[in-house]
Design a protein around this motif. Structure first.
Motif, PDB file in Angstrom:
ATOM      1  N   SER A 160       0.807  -1.226   0.000  1.00  0.00           N
ATOM      2  CA  SER A 160       0.000   0.000   0.000  1.00  0.00           C
ATOM      3  C   SER A 160       0.837   1.272   0.000  1.00  0.00           C
ATOM      4  CB  SER A 160      -0.916   0.004   1.230  1.00  0.00           C
ATOM      5  OG  SER A 160      -0.140  -0.089   2.424  1.00  0.00           O
ATOM      6  N   GLY A 161       2.116   1.191   0.414  1.00  0.00           N
ATOM      7  CA  GLY A 161       2.924   2.398   0.546  1.00  0.00           C
ATOM      8  C   GLY A 161       3.483   2.913  -0.767  1.00  0.00           C
ATOM      9  N   ARG A 162       4.065   4.107  -0.713  1.00  0.00           N
ATOM     10  CA  ARG A 162       4.618   4.709  -1.929  1.00  0.00           C
ATOM     11  C   ARG A 162       5.923   4.024  -2.327  1.00  0.00           C
ATOM     12  NH1 ARG A 162       8.656   8.817  -1.090  1.00  0.00           N
ATOM     13  NH2 ARG A 162       9.171   9.024   1.131  1.00  0.00           N
ATOM     14  N   VAL A 163       6.271   4.132  -3.611  1.00  0.00           N
ATOM     15  CA  VAL A 163       7.485   3.526  -4.152  1.00  0.00           C
ATOM     16  C   VAL A 163       8.685   4.397  -3.796  1.00  0.00           C
ATOM     17  CG1 VAL A 163       8.698   2.872  -6.256  1.00  0.00           C
ATOM     18  CG2 VAL A 163       6.250   2.391  -6.014  1.00  0.00           C
ATOM     19  N   LEU A 164       9.711   3.765  -3.217  1.00  0.00           N
ATOM     20  CA  LEU A 164      10.946   4.467  -2.882  1.00  0.00           C
ATOM     21  C   LEU A 164      11.987   4.324  -3.992  1.00  0.00           C
ATOM     22  CD1 LEU A 164      11.241   3.317   0.850  1.00  0.00           C
ATOM     23  CD2 LEU A 164      10.290   5.466  -0.027  1.00  0.00           C
ATOM     24  N   SER A 165      12.068   3.141  -4.584  1.00  0.00           N
ATOM     25  CA  SER A 165      12.999   2.870  -5.679  1.00  0.00           C
ATOM     26  C   SER A 165      12.412   1.780  -6.553  1.00  0.00           C
ATOM     27  CB  SER A 165      14.367   2.418  -5.163  1.00  0.00           C
ATOM     28  OG  SER A 165      15.025   3.444  -4.460  1.00  0.00           O
ATOM     29  N   GLU A 166      12.832   1.729  -7.813  1.00  0.00           N
ATOM     30  CA  GLU A 166      12.376   0.676  -8.704  1.00  0.00           C
ATOM     31  C   GLU A 166      13.380   0.504  -9.831  1.00  0.00           C
ATOM     32  OE1 GLU A 166       8.859   1.722 -11.091  1.00  0.00           O
ATOM     33  OE2 GLU A 166       9.068   3.755 -10.270  1.00  0.00           O
ATOM     34  N   GLY A 167      13.282  -0.634 -10.505  1.00  0.00           N
ATOM     35  CA  GLY A 167      14.179  -0.896 -11.613  1.00  0.00           C
ATOM     36  C   GLY A 167      13.785  -2.161 -12.353  1.00  0.00           C
ATOM     37  N   VAL A 168      14.469  -2.426 -13.445  1.00  0.00           N
ATOM     38  CA  VAL A 168      14.250  -3.636 -14.237  1.00  0.00           C
ATOM     39  C   VAL A 168      15.602  -4.264 -14.530  1.00  0.00           C
ATOM     40  CG1 VAL A 168      12.106  -2.824 -15.292  1.00  0.00           C
ATOM     41  CG2 VAL A 168      14.295  -2.348 -16.416  1.00  0.00           C
ATOM     42  N   ALA A 169      15.591  -5.536 -14.897  1.00  0.00           N
ATOM     43  CA  ALA A 169      16.838  -6.242 -15.204  1.00  0.00           C
ATOM     44  C   ALA A 169      16.511  -7.466 -16.041  1.00  0.00           C
ATOM     45  CB  ALA A 169      17.568  -6.644 -13.916  1.00  0.00           C
ATOM     46  N   GLY A 170      17.568  -8.064 -16.607  1.00  0.00           N
ATOM     47  CA  GLY A 170      17.427  -9.323 -17.341  1.00  0.00           C
ATOM     48  C   GLY A 170      17.018  -9.120 -18.780  1.00  0.00           C
ATOM     49  N   GLY A 171      16.875 -10.264 -19.469  1.00  0.00           N
ATOM     50  CA  GLY A 171      16.374 -10.259 -20.825  1.00  0.00           C
ATOM     51  C   GLY A 171      17.423 -10.179 -21.909  1.00  0.00           C
ATOM     52  N   GLU A 172      18.617  -9.673 -21.601  1.00  0.00           N
ATOM     53  CA  GLU A 172      19.638  -9.517 -22.640  1.00  0.00           C
ATOM     54  C   GLU A 172      20.050 -10.862 -23.227  1.00  0.00           C
ATOM     55  OE1 GLU A 172      19.889  -8.291 -19.621  1.00  0.00           O
ATOM     56  OE2 GLU A 172      20.024  -6.102 -19.758  1.00  0.00           O
ATOM     57  N   SER A 173      20.158 -11.861 -22.381  1.00  0.00           N
ATOM     58  CA  SER A 173      20.505 -13.216 -22.814  1.00  0.00           C
ATOM     59  C   SER A 173      19.732 -14.194 -21.957  1.00  0.00           C
ATOM     60  CB  SER A 173      22.017 -13.460 -22.677  1.00  0.00           C
ATOM     61  OG  SER A 173      22.409 -13.330 -21.315  1.00  0.00           O
ATOM     62  N   SER A 174      19.769 -15.457 -22.329  1.00  0.00           N
ATOM     63  CA  SER A 174      19.037 -16.452 -21.555  1.00  0.00           C
ATOM     64  C   SER A 174      19.842 -16.859 -20.333  1.00  0.00           C
ATOM     65  CB  SER A 174      18.746 -17.692 -22.396  1.00  0.00           C
ATOM     66  OG  SER A 174      18.157 -18.692 -21.585  1.00  0.00           O
ATOM     67  N   CYS A 175      19.204 -16.840 -19.172  1.00  0.00           N
ATOM     68  CA  CYS A 175      19.869 -17.315 -17.963  1.00  0.00           C
ATOM     69  C   CYS A 175      19.879 -18.842 -17.891  1.00  0.00           C
ATOM     70  CB  CYS A 175      19.194 -16.730 -16.731  1.00  0.00           C
ATOM     71  SG  CYS A 175      17.418 -17.000 -16.658  1.00  0.00           S
ATOM     72  N   TYR A 176      19.245 -19.497 -18.867  1.00  0.00           N
ATOM     73  CA  TYR A 176      19.183 -20.961 -18.904  1.00  0.00           C
ATOM     74  C   TYR A 176      20.064 -21.544 -19.989  1.00  0.00           C
ATOM     75  CZ  TYR A 176      14.943 -19.613 -16.420  1.00  0.00           C
ATOM     76  OH  TYR A 176      14.059 -19.027 -15.559  1.00  0.00           O
ATOM     77  N   GLY A 177      20.808 -20.708 -20.696  1.00  0.00           N
ATOM     78  CA  GLY A 177      21.662 -21.219 -21.756  1.00  0.00           C
ATOM     79  C   GLY A 177      20.906 -21.425 -23.050  1.00  0.00           C
ATOM     80  N   TYR A 178      20.979 -22.647 -23.581  1.00  0.00           N
ATOM     81  CA  TYR A 178      20.408 -22.927 -24.896  1.00  0.00           C
ATOM     82  C   TYR A 178      19.301 -23.964 -24.798  1.00  0.00           C
ATOM     83  CZ  TYR A 178      24.365 -20.278 -26.501  1.00  0.00           C
ATOM     84  OH  TYR A 178      25.260 -19.262 -26.691  1.00  0.00           O
ATOM     85  N   ARG A 179      18.440 -23.949 -25.804  1.00  0.00           N
ATOM     86  CA  ARG A 179      17.319 -24.885 -25.816  1.00  0.00           C
ATOM     87  C   ARG A 179      17.812 -26.319 -25.911  1.00  0.00           C
ATOM     88  NH1 ARG A 179      12.876 -22.011 -29.859  1.00  0.00           N
ATOM     89  NH2 ARG A 179      12.539 -20.144 -28.560  1.00  0.00           N
TER      90      ARG A 179
END
Length: 467
Positions: A391-410
């Motif tokens: 319910s409170g106000r946001v103090l900090s926020e951000g995004v990360a990930g997506g540049e490469s797969s954290c699981y390697g290859y299919r």
């Protein structure tokens, strides 16, 4: 006799585990890490007085970590205490039904009864088949590479496995087919199929051995390291340093020098030339292939990245909206990507200043597509709709990930679809691979296994004169 020199490229959890294991075997070890700090994907940001993991947030199998520390005469819990999260996961399904994964059998039975008349029998099948998958996985971890017909025969006939263990996973090649054949309760079908995400795949494409992931969640439990998963990287780095390893940050490797089937040196972007007898590459196998070249590199270039994990995080005023450390919400449309939510301040309030909450939301997507404009807002709307938003106000926020797969290859379906390419590099006697791109999930546990095994392969190669 000169002490054998070993270089580990990459200071993520796999590289740090390899460094600790090699140093413990008496090698002079240097870790070359491109970034200013170690940790790889197990990193954190500090914002508004809070620590926020931007990579993995849980452990499902702490055994490999414990054994790594025990081999060095140390206790993991003395450095990073682990706490079992209860319930391990709170899952919400369309229509308002929910399931909490409890360690207590009686509470688990009651939760299953609320899902319908077949849920308990389905759960028993989950456990029975999961035990078979666990035996197969343990045999693979001990046996190692399965590269040809002879290795397949050896794998099938040796170890604590049997044709009975293998049959369900050979008969039903994909996780989707196995789930549909064995599970009648719709909610449990969705939960088990979600295990494919731990190797970055859809259930229809994932090997049926991915059944192991939900089994581990239930049997081994979900564990939280004090300070977050990023604290584990710091602890493993400290273990490697105590064993005698040197960690050199800000040393991005530009290429490898090769002569007579051996790697002789690495050259960094800063022009530093590092010479060694043994090499472990704990960076993406595609990057390593680019350095090595040849037919093997052409084969690696044909691999397709698995899905990537994209996250949004917030530090907010006020307490958590729900008392769940880990939660998974399935939307009404089966095609919608489930939303994974972590609120680590439920377990460790000290991660944030007094009265504040750390909230983390994850959604999978195609690799190479980092969170764009509106990503955090869209996930925030989902958190509000599912009752996770504080319910409170946001103090900090951000995004990360997506540049490469954290699981390697299919990887493909089938019994041996989950067995990655070898940790050995064809035609190179003293280079070994580690990390998620050569050793599939579940997460931190297998990354640690890959580093320890790469160290053992390197050590044995030197002892046998191959390196």
């Amino acid at each position: 006799m000169a002490i054998p020199r070993a270089v580990v490229i990459g200071g993520g959890l796999a590289g740090l585990a390899a460094a600790a294991a090699l140093a413990g075997r008496g090698h002079a070890v240097t870790v070359l890490e491109a970034h200013d700090t170690v940790g790889g994907k197990a990193r954190a940001v500090r914002a508004s007085g809070a620590i926020v993991d931007t990579g993995p947030t849980l452990l499902t199998d702490p055994g490999p970590l414990r054994r790594l520390f025990e081999a060095a005469g140390q206790s993991l819990d003395d450095m990073v205490p682990l706490e079992r999260v209860e319930p391990g996961l709170h899952v919400t399904f369309p229509g308002g039904r929910s399931l909490a994964l409890h360690a207590d059998a009686a509470r688990m039975a009651g939760a299953l009864d609320r899902l319908g008349p077949h849920a308990r029998a389905d759960w028993d099948r989950l456990l029975a088949l999961g035990a078979r998958a666990h035996r197969l996985a343990a045999h693979y971890h001990a046996r190692g590479d399965v590269l040809g017909a002879r290795d397949l025969l050896t794998f099938a006939l040796r170890g604590r496995t049997s044709p009975r263990d293998m049959w369900p996973f050979a008969r039903h090649r994909s996780l989707d087919r196995l789930v549909r054949a064995e599970i009648r309760t719709l909610e449990l079908r969705r939960l088990l199929a979600h295990g494919a995400r731990f190797v970055g795949l859809d259930a229809a494409r994932a090997p049926s051995m991915a059944w192991l992931v939900p089994y581990l969640l239930v049997v081994e439990g979900v564990w939280y390291p004090r300070g977050g998963v990023s604290a584990l990287a710091e602890a493993v780095a400290a273990l490697a340093i105590k064993a005698g390893a040197e960690i050199a940050c800000g040393q991005a490797v530009r290429g490898l020098e090769r002569r007579a089937g051996r790697i002789t040196a690495a050259v960094t972007h800063g022009g530093r030339r590092v010479v060694a007898d043994l090499w472990v590459s704990a960076v993406d196998v595609g990057v390593t292939a680019g350095w090595v070249g040849g037919a093997w590199a052409h084969g690696v270039a044909r691999l397709t990245p698995a899905l990537s994990a994209r996250i949004a995080w917030w530090v907010t005023e006020g307490g958590p909206a729900r008392p769940h450390h880990h939660a998974l919400d399935f939307g009404p449309d089966p095609m919608d990507e489930p939303l994974y939510v972590a609120t680590p301040t439920v377990t460790e309030p000290a991660l944030a200043r007094s009265g504040a909450t750390v909230l983390y939301a994850l959604e999978h997507g195609e690799a190479g597509r980092p969170p764009g404009h509106g990503f955090a807002e869209r996930l925030r709307a989902r958190l509000v709709a599912t009752g996770h938003w504080p319910s409170g106000r946001v103090l900090s926020e951000g995004v990360a990930g997506g540049e490469s797969s954290c699981y390697g290859y299919r990887i493909g379906p089938g019994l041996f679809g989950s067995l990655r390419p070898s940790q050995r590099v064809p035609g190179v006697a003293n280079l070994f691979l580690a990390g998620g791109s050569v050793f599939p999930g579940p997460g931190v546990a297998n990354v640690i296994r890959s580093g320890v095994r790469a160290a053992a392969l390197a050590h044995d190669a030197l002892a046998q004169g191959a390196a």
